[in-house]
Design a protein around this motif. Structure first.
Motif, PDB file in Angstrom:
ATOM      1  N   ASP A 264       1.014  -1.384   0.097  1.00 43.09           N
ATOM      2  CA  ASP A 264      -0.118  -0.020   0.446  1.00 43.09           C
ATOM      3  C   ASP A 264       1.018   1.611  -0.039  1.00 43.09           C
ATOM      4  OD1 ASP A 264      -1.447   2.202   0.537  1.00 43.09           O
ATOM      5  OD2 ASP A 264      -2.750   1.261   1.849  1.00 43.09           O
ATOM      6  N   GLY A 265       0.736   1.846  -1.461  1.00 42.89           N
ATOM      7  CA  GLY A 265       1.234   3.224  -1.762  1.00 42.89           C
ATOM      8  C   GLY A 265       0.700   4.739  -1.072  1.00 42.89           C
ATOM      9  N   GLY A 266      -1.051   3.871  -1.402  1.00 36.94           N
ATOM     10  CA  GLY A 266      -1.927   4.984  -1.369  1.00 36.94           C
ATOM     11  C   GLY A 266      -1.533   5.718  -2.970  1.00 36.94           C
ATOM     12  N   GLY A 267      -0.561   5.507  -4.156  1.00 34.20           N
ATOM     13  CA  GLY A 267      -0.020   6.007  -4.777  1.00 34.20           C
ATOM     14  C   GLY A 267       0.637   7.898  -4.747  1.00 34.20           C
ATOM     15  N   LYS A 268       1.441   7.636  -3.164  1.00 35.32           N
ATOM     16  CA  LYS A 268       2.288   9.065  -2.729  1.00 35.32           C
ATOM     17  C   LYS A 268       3.558   8.480  -2.686  1.00 35.32           C
ATOM     18  CE  LYS A 268      -1.836  10.971  -1.369  1.00 35.32           C
ATOM     19  NZ  LYS A 268      -1.289  11.148   0.334  1.00 35.32           N
TER      20      LYS A 268
END
Length: 288
Positions: free
Chosen positions: A200-204
């Motif tokens: 999980d990088g959250g798009g960041k």
């Protein structure tokens, strides 16, 4: 005025209310916001007329969570990559009474909000169905059915072969050393045939968007990572129990804080959960 000064009862109940909200929402920040809202409503209530403050507050928190879940589900529909719950560490004595681990938190995401509430309130927090009915506005028989259906849907995610804390952290230590030094022989002996990696990088921050499935794929992935670790070694922050699973906190590439949690069954890793989304690691980032 502080919570403790205004009402010692609320201050005492607060950890349990936050735990309920976190189990419902999967976010510490959102859980804290919900409990803060419940605190304000508690201040405005005629508290002298409330016979059971804990039941009253748990009802408020549950209803606020049900409202929050509607918008949370919409946000997760557009979430970039895999979604993982915000990691919490080293559960205290108050949290040790339940067996909600990270895999079960993910399974709860598949339930309807009402199923989730009925299951948590009954199976985890020990409320009877009459009290649950008053909390979520359904008949007791309906609440019983909601909890039963939830139990059936998440059956496979419940811990079957629980690993002790000490044994789990020893395993996490061995996994960290093997994965960071490129010892593929040692690492290969730890992986289950159908092991899964979810990140999980959250798009960041850069991370895998889709889960990686299978022994060969996961081992090859770690072989590639080992070459990166040789150029930019991981900095170990600490080993920890993360949402009920053994794991570790690291700093990668000199600046990216990351948690890695290992789901272990029969001495094999069946799932690896990596959280890199900085929005979910603010408390870790503040101390690393």
């Amino acid at each position: 005025m502080s919570e403790a000064a205004a009402d010692p009862n609320f201050s005492e109940l607060r950890p349990r209310l936050v735990r309920l909200a976190y189990r419902m929402l999967g976010s510490v920040a959102d859980a804290e916001d919900v409990v803060q809202d419940a605190w304000l409503r508690w201040l405005a209530a005629e508290r002298e007329a409330v016979r059971e403050p804990e039941v009253f507050l748990r009802t408020i928190v549950t209803r606020l969570c049900l409202n929050e879940l509607k918008s949370a589900r919409r946000r997760r529909e557009t979430y970039v990559g895999s979604w993982l719950p915000e990691p919490i560490f080293d559960a205290g004595e108050d949290d040790a009474v339940d067996d909600i681990t990270l895999p079960l938190m993910l399974a709860l995401e598949r339930l309807s909000p009402l199923q989730r509430a009925a299951f948590l309130l009954h199976d985890v927090f020990g409320m009877d169905f009459a009290a649950i009915a008053a909390t979520i506005g359904r008949e007791p028989a309906t609440c019983r059915k909601l909890a039963s259906r939830a139990r059936a849907r998440i059956h496979d995610a419940r811990p079957r072969f629980a690993v002790g804390k000490e044994q789990g952290l020893e395993f996490a230590t061995a996994f960290f050393k093997a994965s960071r030094t490129g010892d593929m022989t040692a690492l290969s002996s730890m992986l289950a045939e159908h092991v899964v990696v979810r990140a999980d990088g959250g798009g960041k921050v850069a991370t895998r968007l889709a889960p990686l499935v299978g022994y060969d794929a996961v081992l090859a992935y770690h072989e590639r990572l080992a070459s990166l670790f040789r150029r930019e070694p991981s900095r170990l922050v600490r080993y920890a129990i993360i949402d009920g699973l053994p794991g570790f906190v690291t700093v990668e590439g000199g600046e990216v804080v990351q948690t890695t949690a290992l789901h272990i069954e029969l001495d094999k890793v069946v799932a690896i959960y990596v959280t890199r989304n900085p929005d979910k690691l603010k408390s870790v980032s503040a101390v690393h």
